[in-house]
Design a protein around this motif. Structure first.
Motif, PDB file in Angstrom:
ATOM      1  N   UNK A   1       3.502  68.481  63.286  1.00  0.00           N
ATOM      2  CA  UNK A   1       3.775  67.338  64.162  1.00  0.00           C
ATOM      3  C   UNK A   1       4.883  66.486  63.563  1.00  0.00           C
ATOM      4  N   UNK A   2       5.813  66.054  64.413  1.00  0.00           N
ATOM      5  CA  UNK A   2       6.859  65.145  63.941  1.00  0.00           C
ATOM      6  C   UNK A   2       7.067  64.049  64.984  1.00  0.00           C
ATOM      7  N   UNK A   3       7.055  62.794  64.530  1.00  0.00           N
ATOM      8  CA  UNK A   3       7.288  61.671  65.445  1.00  0.00           C
ATOM      9  C   UNK A   3       8.777  61.341  65.463  1.00  0.00           C
ATOM     10  N   UNK A   4       9.314  61.201  66.676  1.00  0.00           N
ATOM     11  CA  UNK A   4      10.757  60.990  66.840  1.00  0.00           C
ATOM     12  C   UNK A   4      10.984  59.866  67.855  1.00  0.00           C
ATOM     13  N   UNK A   5      12.184  59.301  67.840  1.00  0.00           N
ATOM     14  CA  UNK A   5      12.455  58.294  68.872  1.00  0.00           C
ATOM     15  C   UNK A   5      12.961  58.968  70.149  1.00  0.00           C
ATOM     16  N   UNK A   6      13.668  60.089  70.000  1.00  0.00           N
ATOM     17  CA  UNK A   6      14.106  60.883  71.165  1.00  0.00           C
ATOM     18  C   UNK A   6      13.824  62.345  70.869  1.00  0.00           C
ATOM     19  N   UNK A   7      13.385  63.095  71.872  1.00  0.00           N
ATOM     20  CA  UNK A   7      13.093  64.506  71.620  1.00  0.00           C
ATOM     21  C   UNK A   7      14.361  65.326  71.826  1.00  0.00           C
TER      22      UNK A   7
END
Ligand SMILES: N[C@@H](CCC[C@H](N)C(=O)O)C(=O)O
Length: 302
Positions: A148-154
């Protein structure tokens, strides 16, 4: 119930053929079998023929099937690693049957994913420049493996490239891994997109959204309200998750996945044709449930 169960080889051939040629790119085949310990047993065959330990979306649809067959609202279903509690839930929308399922067991240990990176025993919110620089990654098995990786834009291309890299032969995740990029939209609200092992891009990965919810709760105490469900938007719609977080013993945390169990078609086939993987004489009837689900999707906005 079949007169004679399909062999594993027959199941693999059938899953590959069904997903690619009949179901127009389905993610996998769910097999419902008898169980000694639960109301029924679920096996998950991915579109490429590999077998997964679990499928969250699949468990909801198998729950509905068994619930209607035995007229029960609360029961357990056997999966590869454990017997999981499932229950009928309040419909998300008129005509959208909804089930709540336990997602378990949870492990962060490298042997259970498995993964190999430096001397890490766990991978939680780690920078891994070999994957993508300027992102952090967390790995959790529920019990199928998720990164899992949290991003501001995919960035779809980066997700696809990483998905392919970690699902081709590689030393980091030798058995492959499901990869989800997630955006935190607001308190208890996520968007999750998954590149699935054995499949590729999917509209919605139930265990992926469950894993992302758990990591979200763990890493973002200021945006996680433990008293409420989490809304998880995905390219195909919306599910809810409920996380009971155990910070000290995080593997003892609890995850529920709540979402639709939509039967889009009913397919009748002669048993011998299933054994021979002959799918040219299917009798297919479309239900109106997909229309109801799409009406629900029109009502959701984040
Ligand atoms: N491809 C996955 C298994 C399927 C997960 C599924 N999409 C879900 O809804 O949970 C794997 O190989 O682990």
């Amino acid at each position: 119930m079949l007169e004679k169960p399909l062999t594993d080889k027959e199941l693999i051939n059938l899953a590959i053929n069904l997903c690619a040629n009949i179901l127009g790119g389905a993610d996998g085949l769910l097999v419902v079998d008898a169980s000694d310990t639960s109301l029924g047993k679920m096996r998950v065959i991915n579109a490429d023929g590999s077998e997964a330990k679990m499928c969250g979306n699949g468990l909801r649809t198998v729950s509905r099937y068994l619930s209607e067959k035995y007229q029960l609202d609360n029961f357990k279903i056997e999966t590869m690693e454990s017997d999981l509690a499932v229950s009928k839930a309040e419909d998300l929308y008129p005509g959208v049957p909804t089930f709540s399922v336990e997602i378990s067991p949870i492990s962060f240990q490298k042997k259970d994913l498995p993964f190999s990176y430096k001397n890490f025993n766990e991978m939680i919110d780690q920078s891994i420049p070999e994957f993508i620089s300027e992102q952090t990654f967390s790995a959790v098995a529920v019990p199928n493996p998720h990164l899992i990786s949290f991003v501001s834009d995919i960035n779809q291309l980066e997700l696809k490239n990483l998905g392919q890299k970690l699902n081709d032969q590689n030393d980091y995740f030798p058995e492959g891994v499901n990869i989800s990029f997630s955006q935190i939209l607001k308190t208890n609200t996520l968007f999750v997109q998954t590149y699935e092992r054995g499949v590729g891009f999917t509209n919605a990965c139930g265990t992926g959204m469950s894993a992302a919810s758990l990591i979200f709760a763990l890493l973002n105490p200021d945006q996680f309200d433990a008293n409420k469900d989490i809304s998880v938007y995905n390219p195909g719609g919306l599910v809810k998750t409920h996380i009971i977080l155990n910070r000290e013993h995080k593997e003892q945390s609890e995850i529920r996945l709540i979402g639709n169990a939509t039967f889009t078609h009913e397919v009748n086939v002669v048993e011998s044709n299933l054994h021979n993987n002959k799918l040219n004489q299917l009798e297919i009837t479309e239900t109106d449930e997909e229309t109801a689900y799409q009406n629900f999707v029109k009502t959701i906005s984040n």
